[in-house]
Enzyme design. Structure first.
Site: not given
Ligand code: FNR
Length: 402
Positions: A85, A135, A137, A163, A277, A280, A308, A310
Site C-alpha cells: 500500500p 489498508q 491506519y 498498519t 515501512h 520510513r 516487505d 528492501g
Molecule cells: C509507503 N508505505 C505505506 N504503508 C502503508 O501501510 N500505508 C501507506 O499509505 C503507505 N504509503 C507509502 C507511500 C510511499 C511513497 C512509500 C514508499 C511507502 C510503506 C509501504 O507499504 C511498504 O511498507 C514499503 O514501501 C516497503 O519497502 P520498500 O519495498 O519500498 O523498500
C-alpha cells in the site's frame, strides 16, 4: 485482462527505473517516494541485509517447468509478490493507482489500496477485478476507519490490512527540506521545482492534482487527510475493535517484534506483514529481513507471514521466502517504474521481477516456488538468529558459526 501496452524499452533494472524517475519527477515528489526516516540508513540496510543472503546454486535438476504460483490466506496467486500500500501514488504519474490495479488483475496478484490512495477504494476494486486488499491506519477519528471498513465490505473486499507502525509519523528530512506537505503548499521553491520538470507538471496539472480520494468521498470524516495527525492512541483495544468489526481476513502490517507477533496472532489476526515501512519509521530499527526468522519462530510454521521492506529484485523475493515468508510485497520499485515511464514502466518492472524470481528458482535447482526452504541459503552471515525455525528444521543446517 489483455491490453496492448508494451513494456518500457528504457528500463532494464529497478536501478534504471529509480534513476529515470529521479530525472522526470520534481525533487519534492521523488524525495517523498525515495526518502526514508531520520538518517535514511535503514532503507539501505534493508536491501543490504537481503543482499547478504547468498544462495547455493544446484545443478542437474531439470528445471524446465517452473511455477511461481503461491497461496496465501487461502488465495492462489500467479506470482509470489503483490503491490504494497502506498499513499498519493498518482503523484508518480497520472492514473498510477489504476495502473497498479490493472496490472494486478492482469497478473493475478494482490494490490494493497492505501487509505490515502488517490483513487477511491471502490474504483480500485473494480479496476483490479477484485484483486484489492484495503489498508487502514487509525487516526484520531476511529469512525472514519469504521466507515471505510463498511465501504470495503460493501464493495466486496475480503482482506483488510491494519498498519500499526506509524503511531507517530517519523521525521522525514527530505520532505521537511522540500516543504512536502499535504494539503500541498506551493511557494516559490515548489513552484521552481515544478517549473523545471514540465513533463510531469503539465500532465499532472491537466489530470488534476492528486487527492486522497477515500477522504474526499467520506461521509463521516471532514474529508481532509492530515498526514501529520497523531495516530498514537492506537493500542490492543483498537485492534480488538477492528477485529470485532472486520469479519474478513485481517493482516497486521508493520510488525518487527517476535513478542508483538505472538500477541497479534493470539488477538485473532489472520496474518502479519513483517515490515519496517521500508525504513520510513523507526530509523534505528534493524533490517526487516533480520527479524523474519525470529518472527516465524514466534508464530509457528503455519501462520501466514507477508514480508516487505528492501526488496529490489526477484531474487530478494526468493530470499525472503527462504527466510520464512509466505508472500512478498513490493513498494518503491513500482513507484520508480511508474515515475520513469508510467504504465509501460510498471509493466516492465513487473516482468523483470517475475523473470528474476523464476531464474533464481531454476538456478537453486527448484521448479516450484513452494519448495523453497532455508536449505537454499549458503551464506548466513546476516542470519543473526540461528535457533532452528519450527517452519522447517532446515535453519539448523546453517553453519553453527553464523
Ligand atoms: C509507503 N508505505 C505505506 N504503508 C502503508 O501501510 N500505508 C501507506 O499509505 C503507505 N504509503 C507509502 C507511500 C510511499 C511513497 C512509500 C514508499 C511507502 C510503506 C509501504 O507499504 C511498504 O511498507 C514499503 O514501501 C516497503 O519497502 P520498500 O519495498 O519500498 O523498500
Amino acid at each position: 485482462m489483455s491490453d496492448n501496452i508494451l513494456p518500457s524499452q528504457k528500463i532494464f533494472s529497478i536501478k534504471d527505473a529509480r534513476e529515470l524517475s529521479r530525472k522526470r519527477l520534481p525533487k519534492l515528489v521523488f524525495d517523498f517516494i525515495d526518502g526514508a526516516s531520520g538518517d535514511e540508513k535503514l532503507a539501505e540496510i534493508n536491501s543490504r541485509a537481503l543482499d547478504q543472503i547468498r544462495l547455493e546454486p544446484k545443478v542437474l535438476r531439470n528445471v524446465e517447468k517452473r511455477s511461481l504460483k503461491k497461496k496465501v490466506l487461502g488465495y492462489e496467486f500467479d506470482f509470489p509478490f503483490g503491490f504494497a500500500p502506498m499513499g498519493m501514488t498518482n503523484l508518480s504519474w497520472p492514473g498510477a493507482d489504476s495502473m497498479l490495479a490493472a496490472e494486478s488483475a492482469r497478473n493475478n496478484i494482490p494490490t494493497c489500496v492505501s487509505m490515502a490512495s488517490t483513487t477511491t477504494l471502490e474504483k480500485m476494486y473494480e479496476l483490479s477485478e477484485g484483486h484489492s486488499w484495503m489498508q487502514l491506519y487509525i487516526f484520531q477519528d476511529e469512525n472514519f476507519v469504521m466507515e471505510l471498513l463498511d465501504r470495503a465490505k460493501n464493495t466486496g473486499y475480503e482482506v483488510a490490512i491494519l498498519t500499526v507502525d506509524v503511531p507517530v509519523l517519523s521525521r522525514r528530512t527530505r520532505d521537511d527540506k522540500n516543504g512536502f506537505s499535504y494539503p500541498f503548499k506551493i511557494g516559490p521553491k515548489q513552484f521552481f521545482d515544478f517549473a523545471t520538470h514540465p513533463t510531469w507538471s503539465l500532465s499532472t496539472l491537466l489530470s488534476g492534482i492528486p487527492k486522497p480520494m477515500n477522504y474526499v468521498t467520506s461521509k463521516s470524516g471532514d474529508g481532509i487527510f492530515k498526514r501529520k495527525e497523531s495516530r498514537g492512541s492506537t493500542d490492543w483495544d483498537t485492534l480488538k475493535r477492528v477485529r470485532d468489526k472486520w469479519k474478513g481476513k485481517l493482516i497486521i502490517k508493520g510488525v518487527m517484534s517476535p513478542d508483538d507477533a505472538k500477541l497479534i496472532k493470539d488477538a485473532g489476526a489472520d496474518a502479519i506483514q513483517v515490515s519496517n515501512h521500508g525504513g520510513r519509521q523507526l530509523d534505528s530499527a534493524t533490517a526487516a529481513i533480520n527479524m523474519l526468522p525470529l518472527i516465524r519462530k514466534s508464530v509457528g510454521s503455519e501462520f501466514p507471514l507477508i514480508f516487505d521492506s528492501g526488496i529490489r529484485s526477484g531474487s530478494d523475493i526468493v530470499r525472503a521466502l527462504a527466510f520464512g515468508a509466505d508472500y512478498a510485497m513490493i513498494g518503491r520499485p513500482v513507484m520508480y517504474a511508474m515515475g520513469a515511464d508510467g504504465r509501460k514502466g510498471l509493466r516492465r518492472i513487473v516482468e523483470i521481477i517475475k523473470e528474476e524470481a523464476s531464474t533464481t528458482l531454476g538456478l537453486v535447482g527448484l521448479n516450484d516456488i513452494n519448495d523453497i526452504t532455508s536449505n537454499i541459503v549458503i551464506d548466513s552471515t546476516c542470519l543473526l538468529y540461528t535457533s532452528p525455525s519450527p517452519r522447517d528444521a532446515t535453519l539448523s543446517r546453517m553453519p553453527s558459526s553464523a
